[in-house]
Write a protein that holds these residues in place. Sequence first.
Motif, PDB file in Angstrom:
ATOM      1  N   UNK A   1      23.245  23.689   2.443  1.00 49.03           N
ATOM      2  CA  UNK A   1      24.431  24.176   3.136  1.00 49.03           C
ATOM      3  C   UNK A   1      24.006  25.304   4.063  1.00 49.03           C
ATOM      4  N   UNK A   2      24.562  25.334   5.285  1.00 48.51           N
ATOM      5  CA  UNK A   2      24.229  26.443   6.169  1.00 48.51           C
ATOM      6  C   UNK A   2      24.945  27.706   5.703  1.00 48.51           C
ATOM      7  N   UNK A   3      24.659  28.819   6.354  1.00 46.54           N
ATOM      8  CA  UNK A   3      25.177  30.107   5.890  1.00 46.54           C
ATOM      9  C   UNK A   3      26.695  30.121   5.839  1.00 46.54           C
ATOM     10  N   UNK A   4      27.353  29.693   6.890  1.00 47.20           N
ATOM     11  CA  UNK A   4      28.812  29.723   6.909  1.00 47.20           C
ATOM     12  C   UNK A   4      29.409  28.816   5.843  1.00 47.20           C
ATOM     13  N   UNK A   5      28.763  27.686   5.596  1.00 46.05           N
ATOM     14  CA  UNK A   5      29.249  26.788   4.544  1.00 46.05           C
ATOM     15  C   UNK A   5      29.109  27.439   3.174  1.00 46.05           C
ATOM     16  N   UNK A   6      27.997  28.121   2.955  1.00 50.04           N
ATOM     17  CA  UNK A   6      27.801  28.786   1.658  1.00 50.04           C
ATOM     18  C   UNK A   6      28.806  29.919   1.471  1.00 50.04           C
TER      19      UNK A   6
END
Length: 477
Positions: free
Chosen positions: A48-53
């Motif tokens: 997951x990318x940062x914003x998703x995490x």
Amino acid sequence: MVKRTSLIVMTVITIMIATAAVYFTVRTTRPKTSQTSTLAPPVYSPLFNLNERLGRHPYPRLFVQLQHYAPSEEMINEAANWDLLVLDAEVILNRPEFLGSNGTILQINPHAVVLSYFSSSDVLPGHRETTTINGIFISGLDDGWYMKDVNGSRYLLLQLPDGNWSEMLNLTTEVNFYMADYLNKAVISTGLTDGIFYDWVMENISWLNYRTNNPNAPLDINNDGLADLDDKLNSLWKNGTKTLLNNSRNIFPSGTLVVGNGGTIFDNTYKNVLNGRMLEGFLEGEAWGFGWLEVMRGHYLMHLVSVEPKVSLIMANGHQNDFKKMRFALASTLMFDGYFCYTNYGAYQATWWYDEYSVDISTGAAVKSLKYKGYLGSPLSEAYNVDDRDEFLGISLISGEAAVEEKVWRRDFKNGIVLVNPSNSEKVVELNGEYKKIKGIYDPFFNDGRILSRIVLEPKSGVVLLRAWNNQTQKSF
């Protein structure tokens, strides 16, 4: 794993030495633009990318800080249960196997976010002549980048347990570019961290001249041999710090988190340059007038002016079994959207878990498991006065009303509610419905699973209550 770790360490050391060497030999002029890192693109690409995490961080949102250059595997296995981890930058060199998409942390918790700790304002003498991240940073410093007193001596900021002192940096000098550029090459470009956690991000430094154990003559921030007035000191310092933060934003890759720590009473000095601030030592300054109103006001105002994605942090310190203090600080944090940490005094190394951190909502029982984090669900309201649904905590904090501390505040979530009583008196609260306490395993005396329609809140206390009708299956983390 050994080959991978060795390669990462050697790559990072090579980049750091090269970066420091450039600055050591060409420090008299500042490059007009940031030099491009010679590191290859990050090896790691998290699931997951940062914003998703960040978007998957549930309520309550939890963070942990470990002040350890080389934490053990056992410590990291525990810390991975938190949503956000603040680890020393040296971990990138010492334990890279914990970091990145193939590392221990994201293997345990694929939604975890990691920030690398680095002091923005001082260096430790013990790092000199070492090939550590801090040591190579120090080797590239010019003497003129250190803070001096009116006698021209380096200013000593923090006394260490061994009796030595850290040496303060002067952020009004070129160090405000060197630091950001160095960290981009030595830390950010490895792809092993999501951002930098700068310590000592302060609004003022004039208080240093009034320390009872001050080892220096008065501060001389502009190196003219004269003591500077408080207003001048603070104004120049804030401008220098803001320059460091802006340089970090401009040099780091887009989307890199920049978070700060320092101070209790915040203003809008660092508006639009930080993703958030950490409020350290929740209510530890109460004896000096920094009570719940001032602390929560600062936390809320800083959150408002932080850039997206916002990462506001509240850390409370105490003893492991001081459950009341932990709940009061947690409930206060849950009035807004910040992350919470309850840890020890001294060097932060605690990974204490509590009933309120994860709950199986189908049974109401506390369970230490990532699967049962986020049990409160999404917030359904802003924090409001239990006696006046139209009075919101945020607005009252902005106005600075002293009466804020005399009221009980409530916030509703999909699967429960949170109450906080910051006053010095006991309060009886009608819940306007049936709610139940968590069935605790760490503090079963308080968290006894009872169903309530009213509750008595002790002075300076908080509570998390579940909706009595919760019986749905909880989504897996």
